[in-house]
Design a protein around this motif. Sequence first.
Motif, short mmCIF file in Angstrom:
data_model
loop_
_atom_site.label_atom_id
_atom_site.label_comp_id
_atom_site.label_asym_id
_atom_site.label_seq_id
_atom_site.Cartn_x
_atom_site.Cartn_y
_atom_site.Cartn_z
N THR A 18 1.52 2.03 -6.86
CA THR A 18 1.72 1.69 -5.59
C THR A 18 2.18 0.34 -5.60
O THR A 18 1.84 -0.77 -6.06
N CYS A 19 2.95 0.04 -4.32
CA CYS A 19 3.23 -1.44 -3.99
C CYS A 19 2.13 -2.22 -3.52
O CYS A 19 1.63 -1.96 -2.30
N VAL A 20 1.80 -3.19 -4.31
CA VAL A 20 0.49 -3.83 -3.75
C VAL A 20 0.75 -5.42 -3.11
O VAL A 20 -0.02 -6.24 -2.63
N ALA A 21 2.22 -5.65 -3.38
CA ALA A 21 2.65 -6.96 -2.73
C ALA A 21 4.30 -6.91 -2.46
O ALA A 21 4.86 -6.33 -3.36
N ILE A 22 4.66 -7.37 -1.22
CA ILE A 22 6.04 -7.29 -1.27
C ILE A 22 6.51 -8.63 -1.09
O ILE A 22 6.38 -9.67 -0.58
N LEU A 23 7.41 -8.82 -2.20
CA LEU A 23 8.05 -10.28 -2.68
C LEU A 23 8.94 -10.53 -1.80
O LEU A 23 9.39 -11.64 -1.68
N GLY A 31 0.79 -1.48 -0.03
CA GLY A 31 -0.01 -0.07 -0.03
C GLY A 31 0.85 1.06 0.06
O GLY A 31 0.42 2.33 -0.34
N GLU A 32 2.02 1.23 0.26
CA GLU A 32 2.92 2.21 0.12
C GLU A 32 3.16 2.80 -1.24
O GLU A 32 3.38 1.92 -2.18
N PRO A 33 3.51 4.27 -1.47
CA PRO A 33 3.87 4.42 -2.81
C PRO A 33 5.24 3.98 -3.21
O PRO A 33 6.16 3.68 -2.48
N PHE A 34 5.16 3.49 -4.49
CA PHE A 34 6.38 3.05 -5.18
C PHE A 34 7.65 4.23 -5.23
O PHE A 34 7.39 5.12 -5.68
N ASP A 35 8.75 3.76 -4.87
CA ASP A 35 9.74 4.72 -4.75
C ASP A 35 11.11 4.03 -5.42
O ASP A 35 11.55 2.90 -4.85
N PRO A 36 11.51 4.30 -6.56
CA PRO A 36 12.36 3.53 -7.02
C PRO A 36 13.94 3.54 -6.47
O PRO A 36 14.67 2.69 -6.83
N THR A 37 13.93 4.35 -5.58
CA THR A 37 15.29 4.47 -4.78
C THR A 37 15.37 3.50 -3.68
O THR A 37 16.44 2.89 -3.27
N ILE A 38 14.17 2.72 -3.46
CA ILE A 38 14.26 1.87 -2.26
C ILE A 38 13.38 0.79 -2.62
O ILE A 38 13.51 -0.41 -1.76
N GLU A 69 12.19 -2.23 -5.77
CA GLU A 69 12.75 -2.87 -7.31
C GLU A 69 11.49 -3.45 -7.52
O GLU A 69 10.85 -4.67 -6.97
N ALA A 70 10.83 -3.07 -8.86
CA ALA A 70 9.70 -3.68 -9.19
C ALA A 70 9.91 -4.99 -10.02
O ALA A 70 10.46 -4.93 -11.19
N LEU A 71 9.22 -6.11 -9.53
CA LEU A 71 9.47 -7.26 -10.31
C LEU A 71 8.03 -7.70 -11.05
O LEU A 71 8.20 -8.46 -11.90
N MET A 72 7.02 -7.10 -10.72
CA MET A 72 5.70 -7.66 -11.05
C MET A 72 4.79 -6.03 -11.37
O MET A 72 5.11 -5.25 -10.64
N THR A 113 20.76 1.92 2.18
CA THR A 113 20.06 0.77 1.77
C THR A 113 20.87 -0.32 1.35
O THR A 113 21.62 0.03 0.07
N ILE A 114 20.99 -1.49 1.91
CA ILE A 114 21.95 -2.47 1.32
C ILE A 114 21.01 -3.48 0.49
O ILE A 114 21.64 -4.32 -0.17
N ARG A 115 19.64 -3.63 0.49
CA ARG A 115 18.75 -4.15 -0.42
C ARG A 115 17.61 -3.67 -0.60
O ARG A 115 16.94 -3.56 0.21
N PRO A 116 17.25 -3.32 -2.02
CA PRO A 116 15.75 -2.41 -2.07
C PRO A 116 14.73 -3.67 -1.84
O PRO A 116 15.06 -4.87 -2.14
N ALA A 117 13.55 -3.03 -1.52
CA ALA A 117 12.62 -4.12 -1.52
C ALA A 117 12.02 -4.55 -2.89
O ALA A 117 11.66 -3.69 -3.65
#
Length: 216
Positions: A164-169, A141-148, A150-153, A179-183
């Motif tokens: 919007t981030c609809v699922a956290i993979l 539900g949080e807005p997508f931020d390309p700095t933190i 990584e969109a896979l779908m 940041t050592i690994r983006p979500a």
Amino acid sequence: MTEETPGFEEKPDVPSGATSDDAEPAAAPAEGAAPAGDANDAQLAGLTAQLDQVRTALGERTADLQRLQAEYQNYRRRVERDRVTVKEIAVANLLTELLPVLDDIGRAREHGELLGGFKSVAESLETVAAKLGLQQFGKEGEPFDPTIHEALMHSYAPDVTETTCVAILQPGYRIGERTIRPARVAVAEPQPGAAPAKAEEGSEAGDDKDDSPEKG
């Protein structure tokens, strides 16, 4: 004829009360000798010049000392900054190697498999990682931020007004501001050509007003 007593010589008459020094003429001052006042002035001028030299040397040594002190302080700050940076890099490298283990722990917790001794070990590991400054982030539900993120779908949804981030993979991790690994997430965008929800609500409200009967 008067006879002189041998062994005695006549002495000149000296007035009574006069000393032998009075009888001798005073010695004349040596030619070319400087008066006493001029000698004192010359000595004072020499001492003043020496004092000025000492003050100049003292000022130079003080400036050198201040410069060395400033350089030492800068060196200490630089060493401390480098030490902190090296420590952060070492901790980040260590925790990066542990991320797959933390991912396995998270999946086991989601499937209800985090039980018994494995649960205690997993919680201890998560506690140690948190003490080292590791923070997990990424929520649905949080807005997508390309700095933190990584969109896979990618998909479209009528109920979102922005990407919007609809699922956290896979959750993201950071240490402080680093940041050592983006979500890794699945994102949804508004339907192409769809009007924003607020605009639609406003237009519907306007239509209702237009359709309402006028009061006579």
